[in-house]
Write a protein that holds these residues in place. Structure first.
Motif, PDB file in Angstrom:
ATOM      1  N   ILE A   1       4.703  -1.174   8.510  1.00  0.00           N
ATOM      2  CA  ILE A   1       4.661   0.185   7.977  1.00  0.00           C
ATOM      3  C   ILE A   1       6.058   0.784   8.003  1.00  0.00           C
ATOM      4  CG2 ILE A   1       3.727   2.511   8.308  1.00  0.00           C
ATOM      5  CD1 ILE A   1       1.247   1.193   9.578  1.00  0.00           C
TER       6      ILE A   1
ATOM      7  N   VAL B   1       3.260  -1.081   4.046  1.00  0.00           N
ATOM      8  CA  VAL B   1       2.866   0.305   3.752  1.00  0.00           C
ATOM      9  C   VAL B   1       4.111   1.173   3.613  1.00  0.00           C
ATOM     10  CG1 VAL B   1       1.631   2.340   4.592  1.00  0.00           C
ATOM     11  CG2 VAL B   1       0.678   0.046   4.981  1.00  0.00           C
TER      12      VAL B   1
ATOM     13  N   ALA C   1       0.008  -3.785  13.969  1.00  0.00           N
ATOM     14  CA  ALA C   1       0.947  -3.213  13.002  1.00  0.00           C
ATOM     15  C   ALA C   1       2.284  -2.958  13.671  1.00  0.00           C
ATOM     16  CB  ALA C   1       0.399  -1.902  12.446  1.00  0.00           C
TER      17      ALA C   1
ATOM     18  N   LEU D   1       1.155  -6.852   9.298  1.00  0.00           N
ATOM     19  CA  LEU D   1       1.121  -5.499   8.752  1.00  0.00           C
ATOM     20  C   LEU D   1       2.389  -4.761   9.173  1.00  0.00           C
ATOM     21  CD1 LEU D   1      -0.092  -2.957   7.477  1.00  0.00           C
ATOM     22  CD2 LEU D   1      -1.482  -2.649   9.553  1.00  0.00           C
TER      23      LEU D   1
ATOM     24  N   ILE E   1       0.869  -1.171   0.000  1.00  0.00           N
ATOM     25  CA  ILE E   1       0.000   0.000   0.000  1.00  0.00           C
ATOM     26  C   ILE E   1       0.911   1.227   0.000  1.00  0.00           C
ATOM     27  CG2 ILE E   1      -1.620   1.397   1.347  1.00  0.00           C
ATOM     28  CD1 ILE E   1      -2.859  -1.131   2.421  1.00  0.00           C
TER      29      ILE E   1
ATOM     30  N   VAL F   1       0.927  -7.213   4.545  1.00  0.00           N
ATOM     31  CA  VAL F   1       0.716  -5.901   3.928  1.00  0.00           C
ATOM     32  C   VAL F   1       1.881  -4.993   4.331  1.00  0.00           C
ATOM     33  CG1 VAL F   1      -0.770  -3.854   3.834  1.00  0.00           C
ATOM     34  CG2 VAL F   1      -1.798  -6.143   3.946  1.00  0.00           C
TER      35      VAL F   1
ATOM     36  N   GLN G   1       1.159   5.294   0.434  1.00  0.00           N
ATOM     37  CA  GLN G   1       0.442   6.452   0.976  1.00  0.00           C
ATOM     38  C   GLN G   1       1.204   7.731   0.617  1.00  0.00           C
ATOM     39  OE1 GLN G   1      -2.582   6.642   2.714  1.00  0.00           O
ATOM     40  NE2 GLN G   1      -2.220   8.831   2.343  1.00  0.00           N
TER      41      GLN G   1
ATOM     42  N   VAL H   1      -3.774   6.058   6.842  1.00  0.00           N
ATOM     43  CA  VAL H   1      -3.499   4.770   6.213  1.00  0.00           C
ATOM     44  C   VAL H   1      -3.603   3.621   7.209  1.00  0.00           C
ATOM     45  CG1 VAL H   1      -0.981   4.609   6.550  1.00  0.00           C
ATOM     46  CG2 VAL H   1      -2.017   3.698   4.461  1.00  0.00           C
TER      47      VAL H   1
ATOM     48  N   ARG I   1      -7.025   1.986   7.141  1.00  0.00           N
ATOM     49  CA  ARG I   1      -7.225   1.269   5.876  1.00  0.00           C
ATOM     50  C   ARG I   1      -6.373  -0.007   5.817  1.00  0.00           C
ATOM     51  NH1 ARG I   1      -5.071   2.540   0.427  1.00  0.00           N
ATOM     52  NH2 ARG I   1      -4.005   4.314   1.352  1.00  0.00           N
ATOM     53  N   ALA I   2      -5.112   0.093   6.252  1.00  0.00           N
ATOM     54  CA  ALA I   2      -4.205  -1.057   6.208  1.00  0.00           C
ATOM     55  C   ALA I   2      -4.649  -2.155   7.165  1.00  0.00           C
ATOM     56  CB  ALA I   2      -2.781  -0.612   6.539  1.00  0.00           C
TER      57      ALA I   2
ATOM     58  N   SER J   1      -7.486  -3.983   5.612  1.00  0.00           N
ATOM     59  CA  SER J   1      -6.984  -4.853   4.549  1.00  0.00           C
ATOM     60  C   SER J   1      -6.354  -6.112   5.131  1.00  0.00           C
ATOM     61  CB  SER J   1      -5.959  -4.092   3.703  1.00  0.00           C
ATOM     62  OG  SER J   1      -5.407  -4.927   2.723  1.00  0.00           O
ATOM     63  N   THR J   2      -5.570  -5.936   6.193  1.00  0.00           N
ATOM     64  CA  THR J   2      -4.919  -7.072   6.851  1.00  0.00           C
ATOM     65  C   THR J   2      -5.952  -8.022   7.452  1.00  0.00           C
ATOM     66  OG1 THR J   2      -3.018  -5.685   7.390  1.00  0.00           O
ATOM     67  CG2 THR J   2      -3.277  -7.703   8.665  1.00  0.00           C
TER      68      THR J   2
END
Length: 945
Positions: free
Chosen positions: A515, A545, A417, A513, A270, A543, A272, A400, A403-404, A407-408
């Motif tokens: 980031i 980010v 995360a 997740l 993803i 995921v 951002q 984000v 949203r993340a 999604s996860t």
């Protein structure tokens, strides 16, 4: 349920040696990690022969070579071979130290200049000489201190990222690599770890072989002639593949997936975007312009590169981080000290920067005036940074994150995360930001020190929770990480905010997740970060980010490079080991990106330089000899998948037996304990025989681990030391959990049983194999004896619950003589046959080495003969007599040179044959076999229903 005699049998059975795979399995039973067949297979390969100088373990990235090497280390440690050295990249030293302790309870110490100085104060002149500790050091340190390492005969040396040594053979090869290898020349055994042993050409394989065993191939010239110059010849390639089968072990991720041991999940990206606020962008442009000025006096000249790169990372991270950093710089400058790398300690890096001797200020009026001007500049930058209250990237994180997480969660993952930043101050800013926006009390911080009150409280609670438990290692950094990861894993936390140093050596498979709040320029670091979550054991798709600054074209091109060209953020595996290996060897991508930020002043210049970097990257990633590498390293065994499945089954069977005997030992020695299935309660504590259950139940892990100070070892030592009096063992078949059907015909019968241990010694007594056997027969009251039991049935008999009574009659003295003689003969023949096979491998290897060396001399003779033939052809074209006479003289010189080469060839052949004979004699001496027989006990037995 069990008697002291049975307890002695269990203790000796648990500590006997035997097949390599069983030895490795015993180490596994005591480790705090789940093993896969390919890891057991790799360790077995490395331990297969005491005659070998070493091996190369080259499994693809992500398959756990650290675990494979740790298994080898643990086995050597169990054998009492404790002079062990680990040579690793500086940034991986702490990780190895923690992995060895956390997973195998192997004690180790990291050695560097500072620690060596401390040791010297304590009276230790050689920092490598530490009692009962594995030594871990960097390549750089070992090269610098090789004279200290040479004083030791290492039992085992492990080289991590061993491809650093692959150009050892060439004259232009790294001096450091040569010093590192020279420093370990007395090592008994070497294990090289590398996912990328071959990057550019086959000569790199020759270089690595020379690190392991200088007698594996002949010399550089013969290797080139045999293989490099004939690389398109399938017979030559097949010959090379056959030769290195004993040297190199490689398993591929797709093979492991096919076997079913590891299910690698996908990773998704993803992106951002964010646009810096005007004041943020103004700060960036001003400070960037300052850093680009070559006339600056504030930064020490020999620290300029490191300081500038650090300041750029902090600037890109947050205004809050750069504000405090600039404040510290101004204070330092006003105290008449130049800015050095310790001024930017906010970068909590996992890498070690080298110490720098900082230069003094130039005491000139011009320098002083310039410095005053720079102080005012930096002070104004700091005031601007301090005035910024909101960061656009921080606000983008809040957007984000929701949203993340959704999604996860849609892919089966948890709403958790891990957020990576390169700055400690940004870490605090993000924690405060998240606390104010719906995550109060739901965050965990992880960094190199964790001195904050929140982390200290978590650590204190964890210590209290696990007190008197084996979960506590005694190493505060290790225990701190364990406490923080446990909190993050629990229902009490959603977000882990980590720096680079904090993320080193942790596994977060329960989170899917990740980031990248700050994106490193080094692709290896990016992959290592993602590897914290996207690794063996991850059950969900991951995921990733990333943030992209819309106003900064350089930031955009960095992301494009990592995403589109290196494909780090998508797919099953991310960047391949081939790609990352090629980059690290051929291109310092981080340095190149820094130079672009530092030198380019327009968008057009940035575009041009990134295009050039992309072209250079393409050249670095050209996979030369791809077909050769694939054929050579990836297809040793056409039945890899079937072999791995077989390895899994065999390991499972052995572990079941091992755990059963371990539990039976506890039952025999702890009659007051309460046993339930595969655990027991003793003195108010629960003991589990599997590490996963011990973790789950917060109980003691009952195992024979490396450190001999826990309950299981106490029971083994007690059982072995006990004086065993003559006894009559009465076995109760119906009390057996499970059934040994083959013993049913013996119910109601009696006889005698003897437990004997055979100890085989070879390799000048350095290698000892302890093998335990049970001999038994029935006599039904007949003095001449009755039916013999098989060894397996006799062993199973001893595993049946029994009672013991003193045996007052005389034990038979000669009744087992024939059985024991036959056992000794068969086992000696089997061991001799096993050693003969090892000898044959070494003899063949030396024979090939001899032929290679002879071929090298023959090549020289053949080359000179070719030169002579070509020269003769040329002289036929000469017209004048004078030219012909001169040519004749030259020809005679060539022929004399050829004759000298032939003489040298014959003399060399004698030397080579003599050297080969000496090495064969040395190998033969190592294989001289002796055997000692120890009778553990002899007893009368009866088997009741």
């Amino acid at each position: 349920m069990f008697t002291p005699h049975q307890s002695a049998y269990f203790a000796h059975w648990l500590t006997q040696s035997g097949k390599v795979e069983n030895q490795v399995s015993k180490v596994i039973a005591s480790a705090r990690v789940d093993m896969n067949p390919h890891q057991i297979d790799a360790a077995r390969f490395a331990l297969k022969s005491p005659l070998e100088r070493g091996v190369l373990l080259a499994d693809e990235v992500g398959l756990g070579k650290t675990i494979e090497a740790s298994l080898v280390i643990a086995q050597k440690w169990a054998e009492g071979k404790r002079s062990i050295l680990l040579v690793v990249p500086a940034s991986l030293r702490k990780q190895w130290n923690q992995e060895l302790w956390d997973k195998f309870e192997l004690p180790s110490t990291v050695i560097d200049s500072k620690i060596a100085a401390d040791f010297k104060k304590q009276g230790f002149s050689n920092p490598f000489e530490q009692q009962d500790k594995i030594i871990i050091c960097s390549y750089e340190y070992l090269a610098q201190k090789k004279e200290y390492s040479l004083r030791l005969d290492w039992d085992l040396v492990i080289f991590d990222e061993a491809h650093k040594l692959r150009n050892l053979y060439s004259k232009s090869g790294s001096k450091r690599a040569k010093s590192v290898v020279e420093a370990t020349e007395h090592a008994q055994h070497r294990v090289l770890l590398s996912a990328t042993p071959l990057q550019n050409n086959l000569m790199e394989l020759y270089g690595l072989s020379q690190v392991i065993d200088p007698h594996f191939f002949g010399d550089e010239k013969s290797f080139k002639a045999l293989y490099v110059n004939r690389k398109k010849n399938s017979d030559a390639l097949e010959d090379l593949k056959e030769r290195i089968e004993t040297l190199c072990h490689r398993t591929l991720r797709r093979q492991v997936q096919q076997e079913g041991g590891i299910n690698f999940t996908n990773r998704y990206s993803i992106t951002q975007d964010f646009t810096p606020l005007p004041e943020e962008w103004d700060l960036y442009q001003q400070l960037s312009a300052y850093l680009q000025n070559p006339e600056n006096q504030a930064i020490a000249p020999n620290a300029k590169h490191l300081v500038s790169i650090g300041l750029r990372k902090i600037l890109a991270s947050s205004s809050f981080a750069i504000s405090d950093t600039l404040k510290g710089m101004v204070k330092r400058l006003r105290e008449k000290q130049q800015v050095s790398e310790d001024s930017i300690s906010d970068i909590d890096t996992a890498d070690d920067w080298h110490d720098i001797d900082f230069e003094e200020f130039v005491n000139s009026t011009q320098a002083t005036n310039r410095l005053e001007y720079e102080i005012e500049q930096l002070n104004s930058f700091q005031k601007l940074a301090e005035s910024i209250e909101v960061n656009a990237k921080g606000e983008a994180l809040l957007l984000v994150l929701r949203r993340a997480m959704e999604s996860t969660e849609s892919m089966g993952g948890q709403r958790k995360a891990v957020v990576f930043t390169e700055s400690c101050r940004t870490q605090i800013y993000l924690n405060n930001l998240l606390e104010k926006n719906g995550y109060k009390g739901r965050t965990v911080l992880l960094n190199g020190s964790n001195n904050d009150p929140q982390s200290q409280a978590i650590y204190k609670d964890w210590i209290e929770k696990h007190k008197d438990s084996s979960r506590i290692s005694g190493s505060k950094p290790s225990d701190m990480k364990a406490a923080l990861v446990e909190r993050f894993k629990s229902d009490d936390a959603d977000i882990l905010i980590s720096t680079e140093a904090g993320g080193e050596g942790i596994n977060l498979q329960f989170c899917s997740l990740l980031i990248n709040y700050d994106l490193p320029w080094n692709p290896q670091k990016v992959e290592q970060r993602i590897g914290r979550v996207h690794r063996y054991g991850q059950k969900n798709d991951v995921v990733v980010v990333n943030f992209v600054n819309r106003k900064n074209p350089a930031d955009q091109r960095v992301f494009q490079l990592l995403n589109e060209k290196l494909k780090l953020f998508e797919g099953v595996f991310g960047a391949s080991d081939e790609v990352l290996g090629a980059i690290s060897e051929n291109l310092d991508i981080e340095k190149r990106i820094y130079e672009i930020y530092q030198k380019c002043r327009t968008d057009q210049e940035i575009e041009q330089q990134f295009n050039k970097l992309q072209d250079d990257l393409k050249d670095a990633l050209e996979v030369r000899e791809e077909a050769t590498r694939q054929t050579l390293l990836n297809h040793f065994d056409r039945d890899v998948v079937a072999n791995l499945k077989n390895q899994r089954d065999k390991n499972k069977i052995f572990l079941q037996d091992y755990e059963r005997v371990l539990l039976d030992l506890a039952k025999a020695e702890l009659p007051e304990a309460v046993f339930v299935d595969n655990h027991f309660q003793y003195k108010g504590k629960r003991f589990d025989i599997r590490w996963s259950l011990a973790e789950q139940n917060d109980s003691e892990f009952f195992r024979l681990q490396a450190m001999e100070h826990y309950l299981a070892w106490e029971l083994v030592k007690k059982a072995k030391a006990r004086q065993l009096e003559p006894t009559h063992l009465t076995f109760s078949y119906n009390q057996l959990e499970g059934r040994y059907g083959a013993l049913q015909p013996y119910i109601g019968q009696s006889g005698f049983i003897q437990v004997v241990k055979l100890v085989f010694s070879y390799n000048q007594g350095k290698e000892k194999d302890h093998k335990l056997f049970a001999l038994a027969y029935t006599d039904n009251g007949q003095p001449d004896g009755g039916q013999r039991l098989t060894n397996e049935n006799a062993e199973h008999l001893l595993c049946i619950p029994a009672t013991a009574e003193p045996f007052v009659d005389e034990l038979p003295k000669q009744a087992f003589a024939t059985q024991l003689e036959q056992l000794l003969e068969s086992q000696t023949l089997a061991k001799a046959d096993e050693l003969d096979q090892l000898y044959e491998v070494e003899e063949n290897k030396l024979d090939r080495w001899k032929k290679d060396r002879e071929a090298s001399y023959q090549i020289t003779v053949d080359e000179l003969n070719n030169d002579i033939d070509l020269f003769k052809k040329e002289t036929r074209k000469l017209a004048s007599t004078r030219e012909k006479i001169e040519a004749k003289k030259t020809l005679r010189k060539l022929e004399r040179k050829r004759d000298d080469a032939m003489t040298a060839f014959h003399e060399a052949r004698k030397r080579i044959e003599k050297e080969e004979d000496e090495m064969i004699d040395s190998i033969s001496a190592k294989l001289e076999l002796s055997c000692q027989t120890d009778i553990i006990f002899t007893a009368r037995w009866t088997l009741n229903a």
